[in-house]
Design a protein around this motif. Structure first.
Motif, PDB file in Angstrom:
ATOM      1  N   ALA A  85      19.661  12.147  -2.041  1.00  0.00           N
ATOM      2  CA  ALA A  85      19.748  13.542  -2.847  1.00  0.00           C
ATOM      3  C   ALA A  85      18.647  14.662  -2.389  1.00  0.00           C
ATOM      4  O   ALA A  85      19.004  15.761  -2.199  1.00  0.00           O
ATOM      5  CB  ALA A  85      19.583  13.503  -4.298  1.00  0.00           C
ATOM      6  N   ILE A  86      17.523  14.076  -2.036  1.00  0.00           N
ATOM      7  CA  ILE A  86      16.628  15.252  -1.810  1.00  0.00           C
ATOM      8  C   ILE A  86      16.544  15.386  -0.239  1.00  0.00           C
ATOM      9  O   ILE A  86      16.385  16.695   0.329  1.00  0.00           O
ATOM     10  CB  ILE A  86      15.014  14.712  -2.141  1.00  0.00           C
ATOM     11  CG1 ILE A  86      14.722  14.587  -3.811  1.00  0.00           C
ATOM     12  CG2 ILE A  86      14.093  15.264  -1.394  1.00  0.00           C
ATOM     13  CD1 ILE A  86      13.584  14.023  -4.244  1.00  0.00           C
ATOM     14  N   GLY A  87      16.711  14.402   0.597  1.00  0.00           N
ATOM     15  CA  GLY A  87      16.905  14.473   1.967  1.00  0.00           C
ATOM     16  C   GLY A  87      15.917  15.027   2.701  1.00  0.00           C
ATOM     17  O   GLY A  87      15.988  15.865   3.659  1.00  0.00           O
ATOM     18  N   SER A  88      14.724  14.797   2.449  1.00  0.00           N
ATOM     19  CA  SER A  88      13.586  15.058   3.326  1.00  0.00           C
ATOM     20  C   SER A  88      12.486  13.660   3.527  1.00  0.00           C
ATOM     21  O   SER A  88      12.545  12.774   2.640  1.00  0.00           O
ATOM     22  CB  SER A  88      12.672  16.023   2.418  1.00  0.00           C
ATOM     23  OG  SER A  88      11.401  16.318   3.014  1.00  0.00           O
ATOM     24  N   GLU A  89      12.232  13.672   4.647  1.00  0.00           N
ATOM     25  CA  GLU A  89      11.142  12.671   4.845  1.00  0.00           C
ATOM     26  C   GLU A  89       9.942  12.891   4.388  1.00  0.00           C
ATOM     27  O   GLU A  89       8.946  11.767   4.252  1.00  0.00           O
ATOM     28  CB  GLU A  89      10.829  12.669   6.699  1.00  0.00           C
ATOM     29  CG  GLU A  89      11.955  12.043   7.443  1.00  0.00           C
ATOM     30  CD  GLU A  89      12.240  10.754   6.975  1.00  0.00           C
ATOM     31  OE1 GLU A  89      11.514   9.693   7.199  1.00  0.00           O
ATOM     32  OE2 GLU A  89      13.678  10.409   6.695  1.00  0.00           O
ATOM     33  N   SER A  90       9.650  13.968   3.633  1.00  0.00           N
ATOM     34  CA  SER A  90       8.421  14.103   2.954  1.00  0.00           C
ATOM     35  C   SER A  90       8.624  13.527   1.356  1.00  0.00           C
ATOM     36  O   SER A  90       7.657  13.810   0.473  1.00  0.00           O
ATOM     37  CB  SER A  90       8.182  15.561   2.683  1.00  0.00           C
ATOM     38  OG  SER A  90       7.452  15.759   4.052  1.00  0.00           O
ATOM     39  N   PHE A  91       9.657  12.663   1.189  1.00  0.00           N
ATOM     40  CA  PHE A  91       9.900  12.172  -0.087  1.00  0.00           C
ATOM     41  C   PHE A  91      10.127  10.614   0.119  1.00  0.00           C
ATOM     42  O   PHE A  91      11.260  10.195   0.952  1.00  0.00           O
ATOM     43  CB  PHE A  91      11.028  12.670  -1.046  1.00  0.00           C
ATOM     44  CG  PHE A  91      11.098  11.927  -2.351  1.00  0.00           C
ATOM     45  CD1 PHE A  91      10.283  12.259  -3.345  1.00  0.00           C
ATOM     46  CD2 PHE A  91      12.062  11.177  -2.587  1.00  0.00           C
ATOM     47  CE1 PHE A  91      10.151  11.678  -4.251  1.00  0.00           C
ATOM     48  CE2 PHE A  91      12.182  10.426  -3.670  1.00  0.00           C
ATOM     49  CZ  PHE A  91      11.461  10.629  -4.682  1.00  0.00           C
ATOM     50  N   LYS A  92       9.421   9.602  -0.508  1.00  0.00           N
ATOM     51  CA  LYS A  92       9.734   8.208  -0.231  1.00  0.00           C
ATOM     52  C   LYS A  92       9.495   7.537  -1.563  1.00  0.00           C
ATOM     53  O   LYS A  92       9.122   8.028  -2.472  1.00  0.00           O
ATOM     54  CB  LYS A  92       8.677   7.649   0.867  1.00  0.00           C
ATOM     55  CG  LYS A  92       9.021   8.097   2.403  1.00  0.00           C
ATOM     56  CD  LYS A  92      10.163   7.726   2.815  1.00  0.00           C
ATOM     57  CE  LYS A  92      10.280   8.094   4.497  1.00  0.00           C
ATOM     58  NZ  LYS A  92      11.355   7.633   4.852  1.00  0.00           N
ATOM     59  N   LEU A  93       9.795   5.995  -1.503  1.00  0.00           N
ATOM     60  CA  LEU A  93       9.358   5.496  -2.672  1.00  0.00           C
ATOM     61  C   LEU A  93       8.280   4.500  -2.507  1.00  0.00           C
ATOM     62  O   LEU A  93       7.958   4.100  -1.317  1.00  0.00           O
ATOM     63  CB  LEU A  93      10.650   4.410  -3.018  1.00  0.00           C
ATOM     64  CG  LEU A  93      11.848   5.010  -3.234  1.00  0.00           C
ATOM     65  CD1 LEU A  93      12.990   3.892  -3.149  1.00  0.00           C
ATOM     66  CD2 LEU A  93      12.076   5.906  -4.295  1.00  0.00           C
ATOM     67  N   LEU A  94       7.474   4.432  -3.640  1.00  0.00           N
ATOM     68  CA  LEU A  94       6.405   3.438  -3.484  1.00  0.00           C
ATOM     69  C   LEU A  94       6.974   2.049  -4.118  1.00  0.00           C
ATOM     70  O   LEU A  94       7.259   2.161  -5.411  1.00  0.00           O
ATOM     71  CB  LEU A  94       5.120   3.849  -4.415  1.00  0.00           C
ATOM     72  CG  LEU A  94       3.730   3.360  -4.439  1.00  0.00           C
ATOM     73  CD1 LEU A  94       2.681   4.176  -5.179  1.00  0.00           C
ATOM     74  CD2 LEU A  94       3.792   1.670  -4.600  1.00  0.00           C
ATOM     75  N   TYR A  95       7.072   1.033  -3.520  1.00  0.00           N
ATOM     76  CA  TYR A  95       7.686  -0.080  -3.716  1.00  0.00           C
ATOM     77  C   TYR A  95       6.620  -0.920  -4.000  1.00  0.00           C
ATOM     78  O   TYR A  95       5.859  -1.672  -3.458  1.00  0.00           O
ATOM     79  CB  TYR A  95       8.421  -0.922  -2.669  1.00  0.00           C
ATOM     80  CG  TYR A  95       9.350  -1.945  -2.729  1.00  0.00           C
ATOM     81  CD1 TYR A  95      10.830  -1.852  -3.022  1.00  0.00           C
ATOM     82  CD2 TYR A  95       8.787  -3.296  -2.737  1.00  0.00           C
ATOM     83  CE1 TYR A  95      11.497  -2.958  -3.565  1.00  0.00           C
ATOM     84  CE2 TYR A  95       9.752  -4.543  -3.155  1.00  0.00           C
ATOM     85  CZ  TYR A  95      10.848  -3.991  -3.355  1.00  0.00           C
ATOM     86  OH  TYR A  95      11.753  -5.096  -3.680  1.00  0.00           O
ATOM     87  N   ASP A  96       6.553  -1.247  -5.649  1.00  0.00           N
ATOM     88  CA  ASP A  96       5.581  -2.197  -6.133  1.00  0.00           C
ATOM     89  C   ASP A  96       6.495  -3.490  -6.413  1.00  0.00           C
ATOM     90  O   ASP A  96       7.491  -3.670  -6.964  1.00  0.00           O
ATOM     91  CB  ASP A  96       5.320  -1.637  -7.558  1.00  0.00           C
ATOM     92  CG  ASP A  96       3.932  -2.433  -8.274  1.00  0.00           C
ATOM     93  OD1 ASP A  96       4.325  -3.764  -8.333  1.00  0.00           O
ATOM     94  OD2 ASP A  96       3.050  -1.860  -8.513  1.00  0.00           O
ATOM     95  N   ILE A  97       5.929  -4.238  -5.501  1.00  0.00           N
ATOM     96  CA  ILE A  97       6.730  -5.693  -5.538  1.00  0.00           C
ATOM     97  C   ILE A  97       6.687  -6.451  -6.740  1.00  0.00           C
ATOM     98  O   ILE A  97       7.710  -7.190  -7.066  1.00  0.00           O
ATOM     99  CB  ILE A  97       5.967  -6.697  -4.223  1.00  0.00           C
ATOM    100  CG1 ILE A  97       6.187  -5.965  -3.018  1.00  0.00           C
ATOM    101  CG2 ILE A  97       6.540  -8.077  -4.123  1.00  0.00           C
ATOM    102  CD1 ILE A  97       4.966  -6.447  -1.888  1.00  0.00           C
ATOM    103  N   TYR A  98       5.600  -6.430  -7.356  1.00  0.00           N
ATOM    104  CA  TYR A  98       5.628  -7.141  -8.864  1.00  0.00           C
ATOM    105  C   TYR A  98       6.409  -6.394  -9.758  1.00  0.00           C
ATOM    106  O   TYR A  98       7.364  -7.351 -10.214  1.00  0.00           O
ATOM    107  CB  TYR A  98       4.083  -6.835  -9.559  1.00  0.00           C
ATOM    108  CG  TYR A  98       3.998  -6.847 -10.806  1.00  0.00           C
ATOM    109  CD1 TYR A  98       4.006  -8.257 -11.779  1.00  0.00           C
ATOM    110  CD2 TYR A  98       3.710  -5.711 -11.633  1.00  0.00           C
ATOM    111  CE1 TYR A  98       4.064  -8.286 -12.854  1.00  0.00           C
ATOM    112  CE2 TYR A  98       3.652  -5.860 -12.951  1.00  0.00           C
ATOM    113  CZ  TYR A  98       3.990  -7.201 -13.762  1.00  0.00           C
ATOM    114  OH  TYR A  98       3.645  -7.309 -14.956  1.00  0.00           O
ATOM    115  N   HIS A  99       6.477  -5.114  -9.660  1.00  0.00           N
ATOM    116  CA  HIS A  99       7.503  -4.471 -10.712  1.00  0.00           C
ATOM    117  C   HIS A  99       9.005  -4.802 -10.244  1.00  0.00           C
ATOM    118  O   HIS A  99       9.883  -5.278 -11.080  1.00  0.00           O
ATOM    119  CB  HIS A  99       7.252  -2.887 -10.880  1.00  0.00           C
ATOM    120  CG  HIS A  99       6.063  -2.708 -11.461  1.00  0.00           C
ATOM    121  ND1 HIS A  99       5.859  -2.794 -12.887  1.00  0.00           N
ATOM    122  CD2 HIS A  99       5.115  -1.918 -11.046  1.00  0.00           C
ATOM    123  CE1 HIS A  99       4.948  -2.221 -13.242  1.00  0.00           C
ATOM    124  NE2 HIS A  99       4.093  -1.741 -12.135  1.00  0.00           N
TER     125      HIS A  99
END
Length: 289
Positions: free
Chosen positions: A194-208
């Motif tokens: 929806a944001i469509g920008s390479e300046s927005f990503k996810l911090l993937y917390d493996i534990y969570h």
């Protein structure tokens, strides 16, 4: 000495020697100097070790050849420069985990905070700045996603201009962060679209994400293009990532590398060992595939 007495005493002594030898071998294995491969760019979250003075902790990182640290703000950066430690994930613009981008009431404050912080992050030579969705509070996920996208799009031009990546952390809403909205990878990926920008990503917390959806390696492979950073932690308990928990981190790290990922993986487990630095060293070694 009578033969029976001698044999009994010898047996006890032998068991004691074997136990001591085994313990010494384990301690030696943990304490021995480790030459890291650095195929994985290692980082660590200081809050898990905050009983250690910050500067002392940075000295420990130098000794362990860990070259980055997570969740640090501008007040910490001068010491990081002193010890040549990179800030792999900055913070200081967010309001809280519960009050985030999914609620328009906070947009004015968040936009102000992030527009002030983004240039500081870039000027310091860093890239990643954390953000949070906030709690649902009865809000539909589709509404929250639309609200997040509307607010975050307003800071994307500045983030893009300065080469800063805003990273929303995926957290579990089952155990640790009840009602948190960004609690599934698919929802986070839809927000990225929806944001469509390479300046927005996810911090993937493996534990969570192990708690919320499992299937860690498959999800990493499927959604890796939306992921900009990783955190570790043993499940259950968010403690050491060794054989005491259910995830096998060497395989997870190999899967991350196979996606072509070049960013950082930060240890975010809460150590239970008396020597917390030894616990950190073990965790980094496990992930150094």
């Amino acid at each position: 000495m009578q033969r029976r007495k001698f044999l009994g005493t010898s047996a006890v002594a032998s068991v004691g020697l074997l136990a001591a030898s085994s313990l010494q071998a384990k301690e030696h294995q943990i304490a021995a100097a480790t030459k890291l491969k650095h195929n994985i760019n290692h980082s660590v979250c200081y809050w898990c070790y905050n009983t250690i003075e910050f500067e002392d902790f940075l000295k420990n990182l130098n000794e362990l050849d860990i070259r980055a640290i997570d969740l640090v703000g501008p007040k910490d950066w001068p010491l990081l420069k002193k010890y040549n430690i990179h800030a792999a994930m900055c913070w200081g613009a967010e309001i809280s985990l519960t009050e985030g981008w999914n609620d328009p009431r906070y947009h004015d404050t968040l936009i102000k905070n992030y527009t002030e912080m983004i240039p500081k992050v870039a000027e310091a030579g860093y890239t990643n700045l954390i953000c949070f969705s906030g709690n649902r509070r009865g809000m539909e996920d589709t509404t929250g996603l639309a609200n997040c996208a509307k607010g975050l799009k307003q800071i994307m031009p500045m983030a893009e201009k300065h080469g800063v990546v805003i990273q929303m952390e995926l957290l579990n809403s089952k155990v640790d962060h009840k009602d948190y909205m960004c609690d599934h990878t698919a929802w986070g990926a839809a927000l990225c679209e929806a944001i469509g920008s390479e300046s927005f990503k996810l911090l993937y917390d493996i534990y969570h994400m192990q708690i919320m959806e499992g299937d860690i390696i498959r999800n990493i492979k499927e959604y890796h293009s939306y992921i900009g950073h990783y955190h570790t932690g043993g499940n259950p308990g968010r403690n050491e990532i060794d054989e005491t928990q259910e995830l096998y981190y060497p395989a997870i790290m190999k899967a991350i590398l196979e996606t072509g990922y070049k960013g950082h993986v930060a240890q975010e487990f809460i150590p239970t060992w008396a020597n917390k630095i030894d616990a950190l060293k073990q965790g980094v070694t496990i992930c150094d595939v």
